[in-house]
Design a protein around this motif. Structure first.
Motif, PDB file in Angstrom:
ATOM      1  N   PHE A 155       3.673  46.654  39.990  1.00  0.00           N
ATOM      2  CA  PHE A 155       3.835  46.500  38.535  1.00  0.00           C
ATOM      3  C   PHE A 155       2.554  46.816  37.766  1.00  0.00           C
ATOM      4  O   PHE A 155       2.603  47.499  36.733  1.00  0.00           O
ATOM      5  CB  PHE A 155       4.352  45.103  38.212  1.00  0.00           C
ATOM      6  CG  PHE A 155       5.755  44.857  38.707  1.00  0.00           C
ATOM      7  CD1 PHE A 155       6.805  45.643  38.267  1.00  0.00           C
ATOM      8  CD2 PHE A 155       6.024  43.865  39.633  1.00  0.00           C
ATOM      9  CE1 PHE A 155       8.109  45.433  38.728  1.00  0.00           C
ATOM     10  CE2 PHE A 155       7.308  43.651  40.100  1.00  0.00           C
ATOM     11  CZ  PHE A 155       8.354  44.447  39.649  1.00  0.00           C
ATOM     12  N   PRO A 156       1.363  46.362  38.212  1.00  0.00           N
ATOM     13  CA  PRO A 156       0.136  46.740  37.490  1.00  0.00           C
ATOM     14  C   PRO A 156      -0.117  48.250  37.500  1.00  0.00           C
ATOM     15  O   PRO A 156      -0.722  48.772  36.562  1.00  0.00           O
ATOM     16  CB  PRO A 156      -0.967  45.981  38.248  1.00  0.00           C
ATOM     17  CG  PRO A 156      -0.279  44.824  38.881  1.00  0.00           C
ATOM     18  CD  PRO A 156       1.083  45.327  39.239  1.00  0.00           C
ATOM     19  N   GLU A 157       0.316  48.945  38.563  1.00  0.00           N
ATOM     20  CA  GLU A 157       0.096  50.388  38.667  1.00  0.00           C
ATOM     21  C   GLU A 157       1.418  51.147  38.542  1.00  0.00           C
ATOM     22  O   GLU A 157       1.662  52.115  39.263  1.00  0.00           O
ATOM     23  CB  GLU A 157      -0.590  50.721  39.986  1.00  0.00           C
ATOM     24  CG  GLU A 157      -1.932  50.044  40.177  1.00  0.00           C
ATOM     25  CD  GLU A 157      -2.596  50.417  41.485  1.00  0.00           C
ATOM     26  OE1 GLU A 157      -2.115  51.378  42.142  1.00  0.00           O
ATOM     27  OE2 GLU A 157      -3.590  49.769  41.871  1.00  0.00           O
ATOM     28  N   ILE A 158       2.248  50.710  37.624  1.00  0.00           N
ATOM     29  CA  ILE A 158       3.604  51.250  37.534  1.00  0.00           C
ATOM     30  C   ILE A 158       3.627  52.753  37.242  1.00  0.00           C
ATOM     31  O   ILE A 158       4.476  53.488  37.764  1.00  0.00           O
ATOM     32  CB  ILE A 158       4.416  50.468  36.477  1.00  0.00           C
ATOM     33  CG1 ILE A 158       5.894  50.842  36.555  1.00  0.00           C
ATOM     34  CG2 ILE A 158       3.842  50.674  35.090  1.00  0.00           C
ATOM     35  CD1 ILE A 158       6.777  49.924  35.740  1.00  0.00           C
ATOM     36  N   ASP A 159       2.681  53.246  36.454  1.00  0.00           N
ATOM     37  CA  ASP A 159       2.641  54.679  36.144  1.00  0.00           C
ATOM     38  C   ASP A 159       2.306  55.494  37.386  1.00  0.00           C
ATOM     39  O   ASP A 159       2.897  56.553  37.631  1.00  0.00           O
ATOM     40  CB  ASP A 159       1.619  54.959  35.042  1.00  0.00           C
ATOM     41  CG  ASP A 159       2.031  54.348  33.708  1.00  0.00           C
ATOM     42  OD1 ASP A 159       3.258  54.165  33.510  1.00  0.00           O
ATOM     43  OD2 ASP A 159       1.148  54.048  32.888  1.00  0.00           O
ATOM     44  N   ASN A 160       1.350  55.007  38.158  1.00  0.00           N
ATOM     45  CA  ASN A 160       0.967  55.693  39.398  1.00  0.00           C
ATOM     46  C   ASN A 160       2.121  55.696  40.394  1.00  0.00           C
ATOM     47  O   ASN A 160       2.389  56.701  41.061  1.00  0.00           O
ATOM     48  CB  ASN A 160      -0.254  55.006  39.998  1.00  0.00           C
ATOM     49  CG  ASN A 160      -0.794  55.727  41.223  1.00  0.00           C
ATOM     50  OD1 ASN A 160      -0.631  56.946  41.371  1.00  0.00           O
ATOM     51  ND2 ASN A 160      -1.439  54.985  42.099  1.00  0.00           N
TER      52      ASN A 160
END
Length: 337
Positions: free
Chosen positions: A90-95
């Motif tokens: 969730f914190p790196e959802i774009d990646n």
């Protein structure tokens, strides 16, 4: 003749080389494969890892869950595919989204579907037909999480009668995959008698032998808290219909962060097995103590009067071997003479 048999079976690799070797290449189309484990042993994890392995191999996969939500299952699968820890999805959802889109270009379709507990094979068949019509692609692999939560469609059976219920459900599932000529993997619960066991047999299957008799391959999942911390799983072949793997064990690597299960190299597997043997050997060792001097040695040399050794030291030893006991008795007799 053998080539025709091989082509008709349509063998599909599991994605774990060590497991494929025991199965003579992998699972065959039209077979019912069951992973059996206790509560929290990792049945869903194995099915989800299989889904990822097959999708990355270019196969069209349908994952049907009667237990976990589509959102939780999708989050786990995203972590497995991208090798990103679940806590960072969730914190790196774009990646994560970018990596999934890149992987999609060279992978097969992977569809997740939640069905309520108590559904039957007719519900599964209906959904699969709708999915194939929508995507205009044939389903190659089906994963059902898990068999024990299904009910038979052909008979009205009491949920308390597990033996009969599981018999009808397993037979209906096998008929489905034979008809569709695809691979099916599901899971089943082990009973309470398996909790303290390190080797499983047919008596440990919840619901009795009805599922075992119908299934083509039954694979037990063994793990412990210590094994998970070291990143290890072990699977045991309880039944194989098309190979000679019954009774054999395979160690697999487990990534605690991304929940990914991978094959171990042969050297790593042998090293891990040797470490386990050494720990067992060390726990069985007995230590000997020598008193009468200022120092204590865990492994003293036994004095021998025939070599001129003095016998002023009293030996106290805890031994189980008959030869050492006999030697001490002979020394005591020589001292009295």
């Amino acid at each position: 003749r053998l080539e025709a048999l091989k082509d008709n079976n349509g063998q599909i690799s599991t994605g774990w080389q060590n497991l494929d070797k025991k199965l003579f290449g992998g699972f065959n189309r039209g077979e019912l494969n069951i992973f059996a484990g206790g509560s929290g042993a990792g049945k869903s994890l194995f099915l989800q890892n299989l889904a990822v392995n097959w999708a990355q191999a270019g196969l069209n996969v349908c994952y049907i869950s009667f237990e976990l939500s589509e959102q939780l299952t999708a989050m786990r699968l995203d972590a497995m595919m991208t090798n990103i820890p679940t806590r960072k999805v969730f914190p790196e959802i774009d990646n994560v989204e970018m990596k999934v889109k890149m992987l999609k270009k060279k992978s097969g379709n992977l569809q997740i579907k939640y069905l309520p507990s108590g559904s039957n094979v007719l519900d599964v068949r209906t959904y699969l037909k709708e999915l194939e019509l929508k995507n205009k692609k044939k389903i190659d692999c089906i994963l059902i999480d898990y068999l024990d939560l299904m009910m038979p469609k052909s008979k009205r059976i009491s949920p308390a009668d597990l033996f009969i219920k599981d018999k009808y459900v397993s037979e209906e599932l096998r008929n489905l995959v034979v008809e569709k000529q695809c691979v099916l993997a599901t899971a089943s619960q082990l009973n309470r008698a398996s909790v303290e066991e390190i080797e499983f047999d047919h008596s440990h299957i919840s619901g009795g032998l009805s599922k075992i008799q119908t299934a083509d391959n039954v694979i037990g999942i063994f793990t412990s808290r210590a094994m998970k911390e070291r990143g290890r799983y072990q699977i045991q072949f309880m039944k194989t219909r098309s190979s000679s793997g019954v009774g054999q064990k395979v160690d697999l690597e487990f990534d605690v962060d991304s929940l990914r299960i991978r094959s171990l190299d042969e050297d790593d597997s042998q090293s891990y097995n040797q470490q386990g043997k050494n720990k067992i050997y060390d726990s069985l060792k007995q230590t000997s103590k020598v008193t009468g001097g200022e120092t204590t040695d865990a492994r003293p040399e036994v004095p021998d009067p025939r070599k001129g050794d003095a016998l002023g030291v009293k030996v106290k030893a805890t031994v189980e071997g008959g030869k050492l006991r006999q030697l001490l008795n002979e020394l005591h007799s020589d001292e009295e003479q």
